[in-house]
Design a protein around this motif. Structure first.
Motif, PDB file in Angstrom:
ATOM      1  N   UNK A  28     -72.391 -16.786  32.697  1.00 27.48           N
ATOM      2  CA  UNK A  28     -72.076 -17.745  31.647  1.00 27.48           C
ATOM      3  C   UNK A  28     -71.575 -17.013  30.409  1.00 27.48           C
ATOM      4  N   UNK A  29     -70.501 -17.537  29.817  1.00 25.78           N
ATOM      5  CA  UNK A  29     -70.004 -17.049  28.525  1.00 25.78           C
ATOM      6  C   UNK A  29     -70.382 -18.082  27.473  1.00 25.78           C
ATOM      7  N   UNK A  30     -70.987 -17.620  26.379  1.00 24.83           N
ATOM      8  CA  UNK A  30     -71.583 -18.533  25.406  1.00 24.83           C
ATOM      9  C   UNK A  30     -70.741 -18.671  24.136  1.00 24.83           C
ATOM     10  N   UNK A  31     -70.835 -19.830  23.469  1.00 24.62           N
ATOM     11  CA  UNK A  31     -70.122 -20.028  22.188  1.00 24.62           C
ATOM     12  C   UNK A  31     -70.569 -19.022  21.139  1.00 24.62           C
ATOM     13  N   UNK A  32     -69.620 -18.624  20.297  1.00 25.64           N
ATOM     14  CA  UNK A  32     -69.925 -17.694  19.218  1.00 25.64           C
ATOM     15  C   UNK A  32     -70.042 -16.257  19.660  1.00 25.64           C
ATOM     16  N   UNK A  33     -69.698 -15.973  20.914  1.00 31.68           N
ATOM     17  CA  UNK A  33     -69.821 -14.630  21.444  1.00 31.68           C
ATOM     18  C   UNK A  33     -68.566 -14.263  22.228  1.00 31.68           C
ATOM     19  N   UNK A  34     -68.277 -12.977  22.253  1.00 30.67           N
ATOM     20  CA  UNK A  34     -67.176 -12.461  23.063  1.00 30.67           C
ATOM     21  C   UNK A  34     -67.784 -11.865  24.331  1.00 30.67           C
ATOM     22  N   UNK A  35     -67.403 -12.419  25.465  1.00 30.41           N
ATOM     23  CA  UNK A  35     -67.903 -11.932  26.746  1.00 30.41           C
ATOM     24  C   UNK A  35     -66.812 -11.131  27.436  1.00 30.41           C
ATOM     25  N   UNK A  36     -67.107  -9.884  27.743  1.00 35.94           N
ATOM     26  CA  UNK A  36     -66.166  -9.030  28.442  1.00 35.94           C
ATOM     27  C   UNK A  36     -66.386  -9.126  29.941  1.00 35.94           C
ATOM     28  N   UNK A  37     -65.338  -9.500  30.661  1.00 33.40           N
ATOM     29  CA  UNK A  37     -65.378  -9.599  32.122  1.00 33.40           C
ATOM     30  C   UNK A  37     -64.688  -8.345  32.643  1.00 33.40           C
ATOM     31  N   UNK A  38     -65.473  -7.393  33.105  1.00 30.80           N
ATOM     32  CA  UNK A  38     -64.990  -6.038  33.315  1.00 30.80           C
ATOM     33  C   UNK A  38     -65.046  -5.624  34.773  1.00 30.80           C
ATOM     34  N   UNK A  39     -64.038  -4.875  35.166  1.00 32.48           N
ATOM     35  CA  UNK A  39     -64.015  -4.337  36.510  1.00 32.48           C
ATOM     36  C   UNK A  39     -62.700  -3.648  36.767  1.00 32.48           C
ATOM     37  N   UNK A  40     -62.652  -2.779  37.767  1.00 29.84           N
ATOM     38  CA  UNK A  40     -61.401  -2.095  38.087  1.00 29.84           C
ATOM     39  C   UNK A  40     -60.355  -3.071  38.590  1.00 29.84           C
ATOM     40  N   UNK A  41     -59.106  -2.638  38.608  1.00 30.45           N
ATOM     41  CA  UNK A  41     -58.049  -3.471  39.160  1.00 30.45           C
ATOM     42  C   UNK A  41     -58.390  -3.836  40.598  1.00 30.45           C
ATOM     43  N   UNK A  42     -58.203  -5.112  40.938  1.00 28.93           N
ATOM     44  CA  UNK A  42     -58.519  -5.570  42.279  1.00 28.93           C
ATOM     45  C   UNK A  42     -59.957  -5.996  42.474  1.00 28.93           C
ATOM     46  N   UNK A  43     -60.758  -6.012  41.397  1.00 29.88           N
ATOM     47  CA  UNK A  43     -62.178  -6.340  41.532  1.00 29.88           C
ATOM     48  C   UNK A  43     -62.438  -7.828  41.694  1.00 29.88           C
ATOM     49  N   UNK A  44     -61.489  -8.687  41.287  1.00 30.53           N
ATOM     50  CA  UNK A  44     -61.683 -10.132  41.380  1.00 30.53           C
ATOM     51  C   UNK A  44     -61.644 -10.849  40.044  1.00 30.53           C
ATOM     52  N   UNK A  45     -61.300 -10.138  38.968  1.00 31.74           N
ATOM     53  CA  UNK A  45     -61.311 -10.740  37.637  1.00 31.74           C
ATOM     54  C   UNK A  45     -60.284 -11.865  37.514  1.00 31.74           C
ATOM     55  N   UNK A  46     -59.031 -11.552  37.810  1.00 32.85           N
ATOM     56  CA  UNK A  46     -57.974 -12.536  37.630  1.00 32.85           C
ATOM     57  C   UNK A  46     -58.151 -13.714  38.576  1.00 32.85           C
TER      58      UNK A  46
END
Length: 313
Positions: A28-46
């Motif tokens: 979960x990404x919460x209001x008022x906060x910056x959540x970084x979704x991190x992982x190497x290329x090809x990890x499933x982020x996009x």
């Protein structure tokens, strides 16, 4: 002032044939906060972000904004702003005209164009063709497009990628300002060091699976304290440190690197053995090393790699 809504990814799976690009992902990404979704290329982020924005269909699980799927949002441009690529602009169209097309399509007020151009520092370049923009300028234009509806929630895919140091500093400050206004910000990156001064929370994904989720401080807690130390008699120093409970990493040349003891402990071990030190420097495993360790420690659950037709970033 815009109010952000939580972004909830709940047991999300997206398969391409036999390959799970995203495998039972929840955070979960919460209001008022910056959540970084991190992982190497090809990890499933996009892939995760595309499902969240209704651009791909989940195999199972859900991805919602305040409990509502993107496709079901009322007036989505005023609720959610997104920037998934820096190369989606028509090169012959000016930055202002690009925003004008989006403004008309979303039924937004025309004065929003000048407002967002000014906010991202693009007023002077607004009437130039996008084909002549630098990568940093295209990133800013993407942010301007995401902000057209003054949404409370922003989804940004690799917004810092390729920026020069000045651009990285600018976007860090900008995103912190947006979060301070109460917006929910979810941004992806494959390089932790680019966003470590920006994010409040981190979600680390590797090979389609979450390997860590929590506050940035929790990731920092995984850093290993180390000490670099040297003496004329390195062999005797290494023995003294080992006797005191330290672990010596012996490089091929140069000073010793010690874990298991802090700088004070190393100094005391050397003093007890009457070994004069020529170097004593406390070190800390940086966040990027922790990130790389997390993403490399989890084996690929699939027996074969995804093909180019199946792969998702």
């Amino acid at each position: 002032m815009p109010t952000g809504t939580p972004i909830t990814i709940d047991h999300l799976t997206k398969r391409y044939g036999a390959v799970a690009a995203v495998d039972d992902v929840s955070f979960t990404a919460h209001p008022g906060r910056v959540t970084g979704f991190l992982g190497p290329n090809g990890a499933g982020k996009t892939t995760t972000l595309r499902v969240l924005l209704g651009l791909a269909r989940a195999t199972s699980g859900t991805a919602t904004f305040g409990g509502t799927a993107y496709a079901a949002l009322d007036d989505p441009a005023r609720r959610v702003g997104a920037s998934l690529s820096s190369d989606v602009f028509h090169p012959g169209r000016s930055g202002r005209d690009h925003l004008r097309v989006l403004q008309l399509a979303a039924g937004l007020e025309r004065d929003r164009i000048d407002a967002v151009l000014q906010r991202v520092g693009m007023t002077d370049a607004a009437d130039r063709r996008v084909g002549g923009y630098s990568l940093g300028m295209r990133q800013r234009l993407g942010l301007a497009a995401a902000l057209l509806g003054d949404p409370g929630t922003l989804v940004l895919d690799e917004p810092i990628n390729g920026l020069d140091p000045a651009g990285i500093t600018w976007i860090r400050v900008f995103l912190r300002e947006l979060a301070a206004e109460g917006r929910t910000i979810l941004l992806s990156s494959h390089v932790l060091s680019e966003v470590s001064q920006t994010v409040d929370d981190v979600v680390v994904i590797a090979r389609g699976r979450i390997v860590m989720a929590g506050a940035l401080a929790e990731l920092s807690a995984g850093a290993v304290a180390r000490v670099r130390v040297d003496a004329a008699d390195r062999s005797a120093l290494a023995s003294a440190i080992a006797a005191a409970g330290g672990v010596v990493e012996t490089p091929t040349a140069g000073p010793l690197v010690v874990t298991g003891l802090d700088a004070d402990g190393v100094g005391r071990a050397a003093l007890a053995a009457a070994i004069p030190l020529t170097l004593l420097t406390p070190l800390s495993d940086d966040l990027e090393s922790v990130f790389l360790r997390l993403t490399s420690e989890h084996p690929d659950p699939d027996a074969r790699p995804a093909s180019s037709a199946e792969v998702a970033a």
